[in-house]
Design a protein around this motif. Structure first.
Motif, PDB file in Angstrom:
ATOM      1  N   LEU A  14      -5.459  -2.387  13.137  1.00 20.71           N
ATOM      2  CA  LEU A  14      -5.429  -3.800  12.759  1.00 20.71           C
ATOM      3  C   LEU A  14      -4.948  -3.996  11.326  1.00 20.71           C
ATOM      4  N   ILE A  15      -5.351  -3.107  10.425  1.00 18.62           N
ATOM      5  CA  ILE A  15      -4.922  -3.227   9.035  1.00 18.62           C
ATOM      6  C   ILE A  15      -3.421  -3.004   8.904  1.00 18.62           C
ATOM      7  N   SER A  16      -2.886  -2.077   9.687  1.00 17.84           N
ATOM      8  CA  SER A  16      -1.472  -1.752   9.523  1.00 17.84           C
ATOM      9  C   SER A  16      -0.537  -2.626  10.341  1.00 17.84           C
ATOM     10  N   THR A  17      -1.018  -3.333  11.334  1.00 14.12           N
ATOM     11  CA  THR A  17      -0.115  -4.110  12.188  1.00 14.12           C
ATOM     12  C   THR A  17      -0.345  -5.619  12.150  1.00 14.12           C
ATOM     13  N   THR A  18      -1.355  -6.087  11.440  1.00 20.18           N
ATOM     14  CA  THR A  18      -1.618  -7.525  11.359  1.00 20.18           C
ATOM     15  C   THR A  18      -1.805  -7.916   9.897  1.00 20.18           C
ATOM     16  N   GLU A  19      -2.155  -9.159   9.669  1.00 23.43           N
ATOM     17  CA  GLU A  19      -2.388  -9.662   8.316  1.00 23.43           C
ATOM     18  C   GLU A  19      -3.793  -9.334   7.809  1.00 23.43           C
ATOM     19  N   VAL A  20      -4.567  -8.568   8.535  1.00 22.73           N
ATOM     20  CA  VAL A  20      -5.915  -8.208   8.106  1.00 22.73           C
ATOM     21  C   VAL A  20      -5.878  -7.418   6.802  1.00 22.73           C
ATOM     22  N   TYR A  21      -4.779  -6.715   6.541  1.00 25.21           N
ATOM     23  CA  TYR A  21      -4.678  -5.941   5.294  1.00 25.21           C
ATOM     24  C   TYR A  21      -4.792  -6.842   4.069  1.00 25.21           C
ATOM     25  N   GLN A  22      -4.525  -8.134   4.227  1.00 23.03           N
ATOM     26  CA  GLN A  22      -4.629  -9.065   3.105  1.00 23.03           C
ATOM     27  C   GLN A  22      -6.068  -9.161   2.595  1.00 23.03           C
ATOM     28  N   LEU A  23      -7.033  -8.910   3.486  1.00 26.70           N
ATOM     29  CA  LEU A  23      -8.433  -8.959   3.067  1.00 26.70           C
ATOM     30  C   LEU A  23      -8.759  -7.856   2.074  1.00 26.70           C
ATOM     31  N   LEU A  24      -7.972  -6.803   2.059  1.00 30.25           N
ATOM     32  CA  LEU A  24      -8.183  -5.726   1.097  1.00 30.25           C
ATOM     33  C   LEU A  24      -7.826  -6.152  -0.322  1.00 30.25           C
ATOM     34  N   LYS A  25      -7.156  -7.298  -0.464  1.00 25.83           N
ATOM     35  CA  LYS A  25      -6.773  -7.808  -1.782  1.00 25.83           C
ATOM     36  C   LYS A  25      -7.821  -8.753  -2.374  1.00 25.83           C
ATOM     37  N   ILE A  26      -8.937  -8.942  -1.717  1.00 19.19           N
ATOM     38  CA  ILE A  26      -9.971  -9.862  -2.211  1.00 19.19           C
ATOM     39  C   ILE A  26     -10.502  -9.448  -3.585  1.00 19.19           C
ATOM     40  N   PRO A  27     -10.694  -8.149  -3.875  1.00 17.61           N
ATOM     41  CA  PRO A  27     -11.117  -7.801  -5.245  1.00 17.61           C
ATOM     42  C   PRO A  27     -10.124  -8.268  -6.310  1.00 17.61           C
ATOM     43  N   THR A  28      -8.830  -8.264  -5.991  1.00 14.19           N
ATOM     44  CA  THR A  28      -7.817  -8.766  -6.921  1.00 14.19           C
ATOM     45  C   THR A  28      -7.994 -10.260  -7.138  1.00 14.19           C
ATOM     46  N   LEU A  29      -8.326 -10.987  -6.072  1.00 12.64           N
ATOM     47  CA  LEU A  29      -8.570 -12.430  -6.164  1.00 12.64           C
ATOM     48  C   LEU A  29      -9.764 -12.706  -7.075  1.00 12.64           C
ATOM     49  N   ILE A  30     -10.836 -11.952  -6.899  1.00 16.50           N
ATOM     50  CA  ILE A  30     -12.042 -12.162  -7.711  1.00 16.50           C
ATOM     51  C   ILE A  30     -11.755 -11.846  -9.181  1.00 16.50           C
ATOM     52  N   GLU A  31     -11.059 -10.745  -9.411  1.00 15.85           N
ATOM     53  CA  GLU A  31     -10.728 -10.349 -10.784  1.00 15.85           C
ATOM     54  C   GLU A  31      -9.848 -11.401 -11.459  1.00 15.85           C
ATOM     55  N   HIS A  32      -8.875 -11.924 -10.721  1.00 16.90           N
ATOM     56  CA  HIS A  32      -7.970 -12.929 -11.281  1.00 16.90           C
ATOM     57  C   HIS A  32      -8.730 -14.231 -11.543  1.00 16.90           C
ATOM     58  N   TYR A  33      -9.681 -14.552 -10.677  1.00 15.63           N
ATOM     59  CA  TYR A  33     -10.500 -15.760 -10.897  1.00 15.63           C
ATOM     60  C   TYR A  33     -11.298 -15.623 -12.195  1.00 15.63           C
TER      61      TYR A  33
END
Length: 132
Positions: A14-33
């Motif tokens: 699922l991580i490699s074939t769908t957009e679920v991999y975007q959830l792995l970027k949540i720490p970047t979102l928190i840090e940028h916030y």
């Protein structure tokens, strides 16, 4: 153990074939916030999300903005698995001898092969009234 392996394989798929991999970027979102929160202590989470997702602007931290989840979409990886059935093909040289044919097909003046004019596939002829 099988359940754990199944969950791991399904997650990797699922991580490699769908957009679920975007959830792995949540720490970047928190840090940028938190970076924006240090610059402007009154900025709420909704204001941050509106700034970066609703009306994105090319500003000084545009490079970091592009690393946030669901900003850039990429083509997911496509994996194809095949099972090798163990097929083995062996060709013998003597099975590929050229065929010799002494028959030469000939055509009549209408370019039809001779011998087929009286066959079943000939179109029906019109009947005259006198022959009935």
């Amino acid at each position: 153990m099988k359940k754990l392996i199944s969950i791991l394989l399904l997650s990797l798929y699922l991580i490699s074939t769908t957009e679920v991999y975007q959830l792995l970027k949540i720490p970047t979102l928190i840090e940028h916030y938190w970076e924006h929160k240090k610059l402007n202590s009154e900025m709420s989470l909704t204001a941050f999300l509106k700034t970066h997702y609703e009306n994105p602007v090319k500003d000084g931290d545009y490079g970091k903005d592009q690393k946030l989840p669901f900003v850039i979409h990429s083509a997911p990886l496509t994996l194809i698995f095949t099972i090798h059935p163990g097929f083995h093909f062996e060709a013998k040289a003597e099975s590929f001898r050229p065929l010799q044919s002494h028959k030469i097909p000939s055509k009549d003046e209408d370019f039809c092969y001779k011998g087929f004019t009286g066959s079943v596939w000939e179109p029906p002829k019109s009947l005259s009234i006198s022959s009935i």
